[in-house]
Write a protein that holds these residues in place. Structure first.
Motif, mmCIF file in Angstrom:
data_model
loop_
_atom_site.group_PDB
_atom_site.id
_atom_site.type_symbol
_atom_site.label_atom_id
_atom_site.label_comp_id
_atom_site.label_asym_id
_atom_site.label_seq_id
_atom_site.Cartn_x
_atom_site.Cartn_y
_atom_site.Cartn_z
ATOM 1 N N CYS A 151 51.360 -33.817 -11.526
ATOM 2 C CA CYS A 151 50.575 -32.619 -11.844
ATOM 3 C C CYS A 151 50.918 -31.487 -10.886
ATOM 4 O O CYS A 151 51.117 -30.341 -11.304
ATOM 5 N N ALA A 152 51.035 -31.810 -9.588
ATOM 6 C CA ALA A 152 51.350 -30.799 -8.576
ATOM 7 C C ALA A 152 52.823 -30.402 -8.649
ATOM 8 O O ALA A 152 53.163 -29.224 -8.483
ATOM 9 N N GLU A 153 53.667 -31.366 -8.912
ATOM 10 C CA GLU A 153 55.100 -31.053 -8.968
ATOM 11 C C GLU A 153 55.428 -30.207 -10.193
ATOM 12 O O GLU A 153 56.394 -29.456 -10.184
ATOM 13 N N MET A 154 54.623 -30.342 -11.251
ATOM 14 C CA MET A 154 54.866 -29.583 -12.493
ATOM 15 C C MET A 154 54.226 -28.197 -12.457
ATOM 16 O O MET A 154 54.506 -27.372 -13.324
ATOM 17 N N CYS A 155 53.323 -27.958 -11.509
ATOM 18 C CA CYS A 155 52.572 -26.695 -11.511
ATOM 19 C C CYS A 155 53.532 -25.512 -11.361
ATOM 20 O O CYS A 155 54.218 -25.371 -10.353
ATOM 21 N N ALA A 156 53.545 -24.651 -12.391
ATOM 22 C CA ALA A 156 54.509 -23.553 -12.443
ATOM 23 C C ALA A 156 54.237 -22.490 -11.378
ATOM 24 O O ALA A 156 55.166 -21.885 -10.844
ATOM 25 N N THR A 157 52.977 -22.260 -11.068
ATOM 26 C CA THR A 157 52.634 -21.200 -10.104
ATOM 27 C C THR A 157 52.397 -21.768 -8.701
ATOM 28 O O THR A 157 52.020 -21.014 -7.805
ATOM 29 N N LYS A 158 52.580 -23.044 -8.547
ATOM 30 C CA LYS A 158 52.322 -23.746 -7.272
ATOM 31 C C LYS A 158 50.868 -23.562 -6.823
ATOM 32 O O LYS A 158 50.575 -23.480 -5.635
ATOM 33 N N ALA A 159 49.983 -23.470 -7.813
ATOM 34 C CA ALA A 159 48.554 -23.386 -7.497
ATOM 35 C C ALA A 159 48.054 -24.741 -7.027
ATOM 36 O O ALA A 159 47.257 -24.842 -6.100
ATOM 37 N N LEU A 160 48.530 -25.782 -7.709
ATOM 38 C CA LEU A 160 48.120 -27.143 -7.345
ATOM 39 C C LEU A 160 49.151 -27.735 -6.400
ATOM 40 O O LEU A 160 50.338 -27.796 -6.736
ATOM 41 N N VAL A 161 48.692 -28.116 -5.234
ATOM 42 C CA VAL A 161 49.574 -28.695 -4.217
ATOM 43 C C VAL A 161 49.016 -30.070 -3.865
ATOM 44 O O VAL A 161 47.806 -30.242 -3.733
ATOM 45 N N ALA A 162 49.908 -31.038 -3.723
ATOM 46 C CA ALA A 162 49.475 -32.399 -3.370
ATOM 47 C C ALA A 162 50.415 -32.973 -2.332
ATOM 48 O O ALA A 162 51.630 -32.939 -2.513
ATOM 49 N N GLY A 163 49.855 -33.476 -1.281
ATOM 50 C CA GLY A 163 50.678 -34.071 -0.231
ATOM 51 C C GLY A 163 49.879 -34.252 1.045
ATOM 52 O O GLY A 163 48.639 -34.309 0.994
ATOM 53 N N ASP A 164 50.585 -34.341 2.153
ATOM 54 C CA ASP A 164 49.937 -34.496 3.453
ATOM 55 C C ASP A 164 48.964 -33.328 3.684
ATOM 56 O O ASP A 164 49.373 -32.158 3.604
ATOM 57 N N GLY A 165 47.721 -33.649 3.958
ATOM 58 C CA GLY A 165 46.680 -32.640 4.114
ATOM 59 C C GLY A 165 47.023 -31.552 5.115
ATOM 60 O O GLY A 165 46.726 -30.370 4.888
ATOM 61 N N ASP A 166 47.684 -31.914 6.209
ATOM 62 C CA ASP A 166 48.048 -30.930 7.236
ATOM 63 C C ASP A 166 49.069 -29.929 6.695
ATOM 64 O O ASP A 166 48.948 -28.722 6.927
ATOM 65 N N VAL A 167 50.048 -30.422 5.969
ATOM 66 C CA VAL A 167 51.096 -29.554 5.410
ATOM 67 C C VAL A 167 50.503 -28.651 4.329
ATOM 68 O O VAL A 167 50.796 -27.452 4.278
ATOM 69 N N VAL A 168 49.636 -29.241 3.502
ATOM 70 C CA VAL A 168 48.979 -28.486 2.428
ATOM 71 C C VAL A 168 48.118 -27.369 3.019
ATOM 72 O O VAL A 168 48.169 -26.219 2.571
ATOM 73 N N ALA A 169 47.355 -27.711 4.056
ATOM 74 C CA ALA A 169 46.484 -26.721 4.698
ATOM 75 C C ALA A 169 47.301 -25.600 5.323
ATOM 76 O O ALA A 169 46.897 -24.429 5.284
ATOM 77 N N ASP A 170 48.454 -25.947 5.879
ATOM 78 C CA ASP A 170 49.325 -24.949 6.503
ATOM 79 C C ASP A 170 49.851 -23.961 5.461
ATOM 80 O O ASP A 170 49.874 -22.748 5.709
ATOM 81 N N ILE A 171 50.233 -24.495 4.310
ATOM 82 C CA ILE A 171 50.725 -23.632 3.224
ATOM 83 C C ILE A 171 49.621 -22.685 2.767
ATOM 84 O O ILE A 171 49.848 -21.485 2.609
ATOM 85 N N TYR A 172 48.417 -23.213 2.599
ATOM 86 C CA TYR A 172 47.301 -22.398 2.124
ATOM 87 C C TYR A 172 46.919 -21.330 3.154
ATOM 88 O O TYR A 172 46.623 -20.187 2.798
ATOM 89 N N ARG A 173 46.972 -21.718 4.435
ATOM 90 C CA ARG A 173 46.649 -20.761 5.502
ATOM 91 C C ARG A 173 47.618 -19.579 5.463
ATOM 92 O O ARG A 173 47.211 -18.422 5.578
ATOM 93 N N LYS A 174 48.892 -19.868 5.283
ATOM 94 C CA LYS A 174 49.911 -18.811 5.212
ATOM 95 C C LYS A 174 49.671 -17.901 4.007
ATOM 96 O O LYS A 174 49.832 -16.691 4.101
ATOM 97 N N ARG A 175 49.280 -18.506 2.897
ATOM 98 C CA ARG A 175 49.002 -17.713 1.695
ATOM 99 C C ARG A 175 47.832 -16.755 1.931
ATOM 100 O O ARG A 175 47.884 -15.597 1.549
ATOM 101 N N VAL A 176 46.786 -17.285 2.555
ATOM 102 C CA VAL A 176 45.587 -16.465 2.815
ATOM 103 C C VAL A 176 45.944 -15.312 3.739
ATOM 104 O O VAL A 176 45.519 -14.167 3.520
ATOM 105 N N LEU A 177 46.751 -15.592 4.746
ATOM 106 C CA LEU A 177 47.172 -14.548 5.681
ATOM 107 C C LEU A 177 47.992 -13.480 4.964
ATOM 108 O O LEU A 177 47.831 -12.289 5.210
ATOM 109 N N LYS A 178 48.865 -13.931 4.060
ATOM 110 C CA LYS A 178 49.716 -13.013 3.310
ATOM 111 C C LYS A 178 48.883 -12.108 2.408
ATOM 112 O O LYS A 178 49.200 -10.948 2.197
#
Lengths: 194, 79
Positions: A151-178
């Motif tokens: 489901c996460a790998e197919m997400c076209a907009t990369k809205a859904l992310v699945a994986g190591d919680g630390d890595v996922v949180a880091d990606i989301y933090r960068k998005r929020v900052l951006k």
């Protein structure tokens, strides 16, 4: 050790339902059961938001706490799985889950419930990895193959992310900052203040 | 005359005692059928009862963790 988590970025989700379709197709989920579904908030109103919801693989899972036959177990990666051979279809987990993740196929007439079915984070069940029995009961075991949930790998907009919680949180933090958000209003320091 | 009366009373008392014993035994037998078994199945909450998932052993290996991280960086990072 990683702690596997899903995260759905409501700013990116476009309600395409690609995740739902990918999940159903990958695991051949029976008719009437949706392991993942897209929920729309304020549908039709300007500023509506969509989020893709499935089992959130809680650290202290309420479904496991209420199960009278203790059919739930958590892998070292934090994935909450269950054993369909032990499940009696009582429905306690359905009432305990705040996300509505546990679902039941209609097994026979008179509304008799079948074994509970839920998102497995594409990690199958207690049967041997990628065996026919495992596929029939739980769907494909992508984690054993070194892959992440489809489901996460197919997400076209990369809205859904699945994986190591630390890595996922880091990606989301960068998005929020951006986006120019306020990262100081969320996070560990806010959630666990004092 | 008195001896006859005493014999009758003694018989009556004997019957009463027999009846009492029978009643006590019947009550005991009835109560014995209603006892609760002290053997209770105790479930420890949260302890998984089924067979071990082979994936659990697999996840302990650092290679598997590296593989999943590499997959994440390959497929799910922002672009």
């Amino acid at each position: 050790m990683a702690r596997m988590k899903f995260l759905c970025d409501a700013e990116r989700c476009i309600e395409c339902n690609g995740c739902v379709t990918a999940c159903k197709n990958e695991h051949e989920v029976p008719w009437g059961v949706n392991r993942r579904r897209v929920v729309v908030l304020d549908d039709g109103v300007p500023g509506e938001k969509s989020i893709s919801v499935a089992c959130m693989h809680c650290t202290d899972a309420p479904c496991a706490a209420v199960c009278p036959v203790d059919c739930f177990y958590t892998t070292p990666d934090g994935i909450v799985l269950h054993n369909k051979d032990l499940c009696i279809g009582c429905g306690y987990c359905f009432y305990a889950c705040p996300f509505g993740a546990p679902q039941y196929p209609q097994a026979s007439a008179f509304g008799v419930r079948g074994k509970m079915d839920k998102c497995t984070f594409c990690a199958g069940g207690p049967e041997p990895d990628n065996s026919i029995e495992e596929y029939k009961k739980y769907g494909r075991n992508r984690i054993a193959e070194g892959k992440l949930p489809l489901c996460a790998e197919m997400c076209a907009t990369k809205a859904l992310v699945a994986g190591d919680g630390d890595v996922v949180a880091d990606i989301y933090r960068k998005r929020v900052l951006k986006r120019g958000g306020r990262p100081q209003t969320w996070g560990w320091e806010v959630a666990y203040k004092g | 005359m008195n001896t006859m009366m005493n014999r009758r009373d003694a018989r009556k008392n004997h019957r009463c005692v027999k009846l009492m014993i029978a009643l006590v035994m019947m009550t005991g037998a009835l109560l014995a059928g209603c006892y609760e078994s002290s053997k209770v199945v105790l479930h420890k909450p949260g302890v998984y009862k089924g067979p071990t998932d082979p994936l659990v052993a697999k996840q302990a290996s650092p290679e598997q963790q590296q593989q999943l991280l590499a997959r994440f960086n390959q497929v799910q990072t922002d672009r």
